[in-house]
Motif scaffolding. Structure first.
Motif, PDB file in Angstrom:
ATOM      1  N   MET A 129      14.721  60.807  25.867  1.00  0.00           N
ATOM      2  CA  MET A 129      14.168  59.515  26.263  1.00  0.00           C
ATOM      3  C   MET A 129      13.913  58.622  25.048  1.00  0.00           C
ATOM      4  O   MET A 129      14.171  57.425  25.073  1.00  0.00           O
ATOM      5  CB  MET A 129      12.866  59.713  27.041  1.00  0.00           C
ATOM      6  N   GLU A 130      13.426  59.220  23.972  1.00  0.00           N
ATOM      7  CA  GLU A 130      13.209  58.417  22.764  1.00  0.00           C
ATOM      8  C   GLU A 130      14.535  57.918  22.197  1.00  0.00           C
ATOM      9  O   GLU A 130      14.617  56.800  21.678  1.00  0.00           O
ATOM     10  CB  GLU A 130      12.443  59.228  21.721  1.00  0.00           C
ATOM     11  N   ASP A 131      15.566  58.728  22.305  1.00  0.00           N
ATOM     12  CA  ASP A 131      16.889  58.292  21.834  1.00  0.00           C
ATOM     13  C   ASP A 131      17.380  57.097  22.641  1.00  0.00           C
ATOM     14  O   ASP A 131      17.989  56.163  22.094  1.00  0.00           O
ATOM     15  CB  ASP A 131      17.893  59.442  21.935  1.00  0.00           C
ATOM     16  N   LEU A 132      17.127  57.109  23.967  1.00  0.00           N
ATOM     17  CA  LEU A 132      17.514  55.966  24.799  1.00  0.00           C
ATOM     18  C   LEU A 132      16.751  54.719  24.382  1.00  0.00           C
ATOM     19  O   LEU A 132      17.322  53.626  24.301  1.00  0.00           O
ATOM     20  CB  LEU A 132      17.248  56.272  26.274  1.00  0.00           C
ATOM     21  N   PHE A 133      15.453  54.887  24.130  1.00  0.00           N
ATOM     22  CA  PHE A 133      14.675  53.721  23.697  1.00  0.00           C
ATOM     23  C   PHE A 133      15.221  53.170  22.377  1.00  0.00           C
ATOM     24  O   PHE A 133      15.395  51.955  22.229  1.00  0.00           O
ATOM     25  CB  PHE A 133      13.199  54.068  23.538  1.00  0.00           C
ATOM     26  N   ARG A 134      15.503  54.043  21.433  1.00  0.00           N
ATOM     27  CA  ARG A 134      16.017  53.583  20.139  1.00  0.00           C
ATOM     28  C   ARG A 134      17.343  52.846  20.303  1.00  0.00           C
ATOM     29  O   ARG A 134      17.631  51.893  19.578  1.00  0.00           O
ATOM     30  CB  ARG A 134      16.196  54.771  19.186  1.00  0.00           C
ATOM     31  N   ALA A 135      18.145  53.281  21.258  1.00  0.00           N
ATOM     32  CA  ALA A 135      19.451  52.643  21.463  1.00  0.00           C
ATOM     33  C   ALA A 135      19.319  51.220  21.984  1.00  0.00           C
ATOM     34  O   ALA A 135      20.125  50.347  21.640  1.00  0.00           O
ATOM     35  CB  ALA A 135      20.279  53.477  22.443  1.00  0.00           C
ATOM     36  N   TYR A 136      18.296  50.969  22.808  1.00  0.00           N
ATOM     37  CA  TYR A 136      18.166  49.663  23.466  1.00  0.00           C
ATOM     38  C   TYR A 136      16.957  48.855  22.996  1.00  0.00           C
ATOM     39  O   TYR A 136      16.736  47.740  23.481  1.00  0.00           O
ATOM     40  CB  TYR A 136      18.057  49.861  24.984  1.00  0.00           C
ATOM     41  N   ALA A 137      16.176  49.379  22.070  1.00  0.00           N
ATOM     42  CA  ALA A 137      14.894  48.775  21.685  1.00  0.00           C
ATOM     43  C   ALA A 137      15.038  47.285  21.363  1.00  0.00           C
ATOM     44  O   ALA A 137      15.845  46.900  20.517  1.00  0.00           O
ATOM     45  CB  ALA A 137      14.314  49.514  20.485  1.00  0.00           C
ATOM     46  N   PRO A 138      14.242  46.438  22.011  1.00  0.00           N
ATOM     47  CA  PRO A 138      14.383  44.989  21.810  1.00  0.00           C
ATOM     48  C   PRO A 138      13.757  44.492  20.505  1.00  0.00           C
ATOM     49  O   PRO A 138      12.898  45.154  19.914  1.00  0.00           O
ATOM     50  CB  PRO A 138      13.638  44.401  23.006  1.00  0.00           C
ATOM     51  N   TYR A 139      14.217  43.322  20.097  1.00  0.00           N
ATOM     52  CA  TYR A 139      13.570  42.560  19.035  1.00  0.00           C
ATOM     53  C   TYR A 139      12.709  41.492  19.711  1.00  0.00           C
ATOM     54  O   TYR A 139      13.203  40.739  20.546  1.00  0.00           O
ATOM     55  CB  TYR A 139      14.597  41.868  18.143  1.00  0.00           C
ATOM     56  N   VAL A 140      11.422  41.422  19.356  1.00  0.00           N
ATOM     57  CA  VAL A 140      10.528  40.426  19.937  1.00  0.00           C
ATOM     58  C   VAL A 140      10.529  39.201  19.026  1.00  0.00           C
ATOM     59  O   VAL A 140      10.075  39.271  17.877  1.00  0.00           O
ATOM     60  CB  VAL A 140       9.094  40.966  20.088  1.00  0.00           C
ATOM     61  N   TYR A 141      11.018  38.084  19.559  1.00  0.00           N
ATOM     62  CA  TYR A 141      11.067  36.848  18.784  1.00  0.00           C
ATOM     63  C   TYR A 141       9.923  35.928  19.199  1.00  0.00           C
ATOM     64  O   TYR A 141       9.827  35.519  20.360  1.00  0.00           O
ATOM     65  CB  TYR A 141      12.405  36.139  18.984  1.00  0.00           C
ATOM     66  N   LEU A 142       9.054  35.616  18.232  1.00  0.00           N
ATOM     67  CA  LEU A 142       7.962  34.672  18.461  1.00  0.00           C
ATOM     68  C   LEU A 142       8.447  33.246  18.210  1.00  0.00           C
ATOM     69  O   LEU A 142       9.366  33.022  17.418  1.00  0.00           O
ATOM     70  CB  LEU A 142       6.783  34.983  17.536  1.00  0.00           C
ATOM     71  N   HIS A 143       7.818  32.291  18.867  1.00  0.00           N
ATOM     72  CA  HIS A 143       8.130  30.877  18.655  1.00  0.00           C
ATOM     73  C   HIS A 143       7.779  30.507  17.210  1.00  0.00           C
ATOM     74  O   HIS A 143       6.779  31.003  16.661  1.00  0.00           O
ATOM     75  CB  HIS A 143       7.329  30.019  19.631  1.00  0.00           C
ATOM     76  N   PRO A 144       8.554  29.636  16.570  1.00  0.00           N
ATOM     77  CA  PRO A 144       8.254  29.263  15.176  1.00  0.00           C
ATOM     78  C   PRO A 144       6.864  28.649  14.993  1.00  0.00           C
ATOM     79  O   PRO A 144       6.299  28.735  13.903  1.00  0.00           O
ATOM     80  CB  PRO A 144       9.359  28.261  14.820  1.00  0.00           C
ATOM     81  N   ASP A 145       6.300  28.044  16.045  1.00  0.00           N
ATOM     82  CA  ASP A 145       4.966  27.442  15.949  1.00  0.00           C
ATOM     83  C   ASP A 145       3.870  28.346  16.516  1.00  0.00           C
ATOM     84  O   ASP A 145       2.738  27.891  16.698  1.00  0.00           O
ATOM     85  CB  ASP A 145       4.944  26.093  16.679  1.00  0.00           C
ATOM     86  N   GLU A 146       4.198  29.597  16.779  1.00  0.00           N
ATOM     87  CA  GLU A 146       3.207  30.519  17.333  1.00  0.00           C
ATOM     88  C   GLU A 146       2.083  30.775  16.327  1.00  0.00           C
ATOM     89  O   GLU A 146       2.335  31.109  15.171  1.00  0.00           O
ATOM     90  CB  GLU A 146       3.864  31.846  17.714  1.00  0.00           C
ATOM     91  N   GLU A 147       0.840  30.629  16.771  1.00  0.00           N
ATOM     92  CA  GLU A 147      -0.325  30.862  15.914  1.00  0.00           C
ATOM     93  C   GLU A 147      -1.032  32.173  16.232  1.00  0.00           C
ATOM     94  O   GLU A 147      -1.807  32.668  15.417  1.00  0.00           O
ATOM     95  CB  GLU A 147      -1.316  29.698  16.062  1.00  0.00           C
ATOM     96  N   HIS A 148      -0.770  32.729  17.416  1.00  0.00           N
ATOM     97  CA  HIS A 148      -1.472  33.932  17.849  1.00  0.00           C
ATOM     98  C   HIS A 148      -0.471  35.088  17.959  1.00  0.00           C
ATOM     99  O   HIS A 148       0.166  35.281  18.999  1.00  0.00           O
ATOM    100  CB  HIS A 148      -2.200  33.675  19.166  1.00  0.00           C
ATOM    101  N   LEU A 149      -0.350  35.819  16.873  1.00  0.00           N
ATOM    102  CA  LEU A 149       0.667  36.845  16.724  1.00  0.00           C
ATOM    103  C   LEU A 149       0.192  38.183  17.291  1.00  0.00           C
ATOM    104  O   LEU A 149      -1.004  38.394  17.488  1.00  0.00           O
ATOM    105  CB  LEU A 149       1.029  36.995  15.248  1.00  0.00           C
ATOM    106  N   PRO A 150       1.117  39.095  17.542  1.00  0.00           N
ATOM    107  CA  PRO A 150       0.711  40.423  18.011  1.00  0.00           C
ATOM    108  C   PRO A 150       0.099  41.247  16.890  1.00  0.00           C
ATOM    109  O   PRO A 150       0.192  40.892  15.707  1.00  0.00           O
ATOM    110  CB  PRO A 150       2.037  41.037  18.487  1.00  0.00           C
ATOM    111  N   SER A 151      -0.511  42.347  17.267  1.00  0.00           N
ATOM    112  CA  SER A 151      -1.033  43.310  16.295  1.00  0.00           C
ATOM    113  C   SER A 151      -1.006  44.677  16.958  1.00  0.00           C
ATOM    114  O   SER A 151      -0.722  44.802  18.158  1.00  0.00           O
ATOM    115  CB  SER A 151      -2.465  42.963  15.873  1.00  0.00           C
ATOM    116  N   SER A 152      -1.326  45.701  16.199  1.00  0.00           N
ATOM    117  CA  SER A 152      -1.550  47.005  16.816  1.00  0.00           C
ATOM    118  C   SER A 152      -2.944  47.008  17.438  1.00  0.00           C
ATOM    119  O   SER A 152      -3.826  46.229  17.046  1.00  0.00           O
ATOM    120  CB  SER A 152      -1.435  48.123  15.782  1.00  0.00           C
TER     121      SER A 152
END
Length: 305
Positions: free
Chosen positions: A1-24
């Motif tokens: 299952m982890e191999d499947l995730f690694r194969a398809y794992a998305p890139y999260v693109y934030l808007h260039p003007d985004e001020e509230h970014l993700p974190s852990s």
């Protein structure tokens, strides 16, 4: 299952003007997030690593909630997030369609959801005060993979209180089979492509969802944690915060009508009426209560709707 995730794992693109970014989640906790209890608001508790001291089980009375640090400097800093620490939280579960699929849910956490912006007729951007703002924001995509051959069939993108399924043929692939997951400016709603979508009454009136590619990007395969797995032979140790079923933010701390009135007085007659129509759906889109965590949401165990 982890191999499947690694194969398809998305890139999260934030808007260039985004001020509230993700974190852990752990960055959020270790940088001053506080746990409040009804009746003891003057004595909030610092949250321990992993959320070890968060209450477990249901909370129908809303007795607990999480908030940003109490001091203004801490609130401002933590609300901006920390993209360097951002992690993807992965949940594997059997698909609901006759056992033909496996679902891979990928959750992202944002310490803060920014204010909404509207388009009203010829006025492209109308800031709506504090409308849409709330502490903590959980967004996700669900990768539906065919069990027979491991091929990605479609992807569900969460968007505020709803979302949409997108056929794999309509995704923007890069680095092989990995795809782009666009996060809207301030609201973090997901989408498979850049552009503008208006939520509202129509005729050029609605809440803006702006998606665009920028250098603010999260590579989900670089930092991910499998937080839950169903139907797998090897058990996954779930982090304590996943079982926290109370609110990740306080109940709405502003009056929608009052915020909109501040904007309304600057508009012409017809535009005032257009804004009034929009007000009726704002709370439906953003809700009035504090947000809940992934495991509380219906799509954790059920199908995406």
């Amino acid at each position: 299952m982890e191999d499947l995730f690694r194969a398809y794992a998305p890139y999260v693109y934030l808007h260039p003007d985004e001020e509230h970014l993700p974190s852990s989640v752990d960055w959020f906790f270790s940088n001053g997030a506080l746990l409040y209890k009804k009746g003891e608001e003057s004595q909030p508790a610092r949250i321990e690593p992993g959320g070890a001291n968060l209450p477990k089980g249901g909370d129908p009375d809303g007795s607990y909630w999480i908030d940003l640090p109490a001091d203004k400097g801490g609130r401002d800093r933590v609300s901006r997030g920390d993209i360097a620490s951002a992690e993807a939280y992965v949940h594997f579960k059997p698909g609901v369609e006759n056992g033909m699929f496996t679902d891979i849910q990928v959750w992202m956490f944002y310490p803060f959801n920014g204010h909404a912006t509207a388009k009203i007729g010829f006025i492209k951007r109308v800031p709506l005060g504090r409308v849409g703002e709330h502490v903590s924001d959980w967004e996700h995509v669900t990768l539906r993979v065919r069990n027979v051959d491991g091929v990605l069939d479609r992807v569900y993108f969460s968007q505020h209180s709803g979302g949409k399924w997108v056929d794999a043929s309509l995704l923007q692939f890069e680095s092989g089979n990995r795809f782009a997951w666009y996060s809207s400016r301030n609201g973090h709603a997901g989408n498979n492509e850049a552009g503008l979508y208006l939520q509202g009454p129509g005729n050029g009136v609605g809440i803006r969802n702006d998606w665009a590619k920028s250098n603010k990007v999260v590579d989900t395969v670089a930092r991910f944690v499998v937080v839950a797995s169903e139907g797998e032979g090897e058990a996954v140790v779930e982090p304590p915060w996943l079982s926290y079923e109370s609110k990740w933010g306080p109940t709405k701390q502003y009056d929608t009508a009052a915020e909109v009135r501040r904007v309304r007085k600057f508009l012409l007659g017809k535009l005032k009426k257009a804004l009034d129509k929009l007000v009726k759906i704002i709370d439906e889109v953003y809700g009035t209560d504090g947000p809940t965590g992934p495991k509380v949401k219906n799509n954790w165990n059920g199908n995406e709707a």
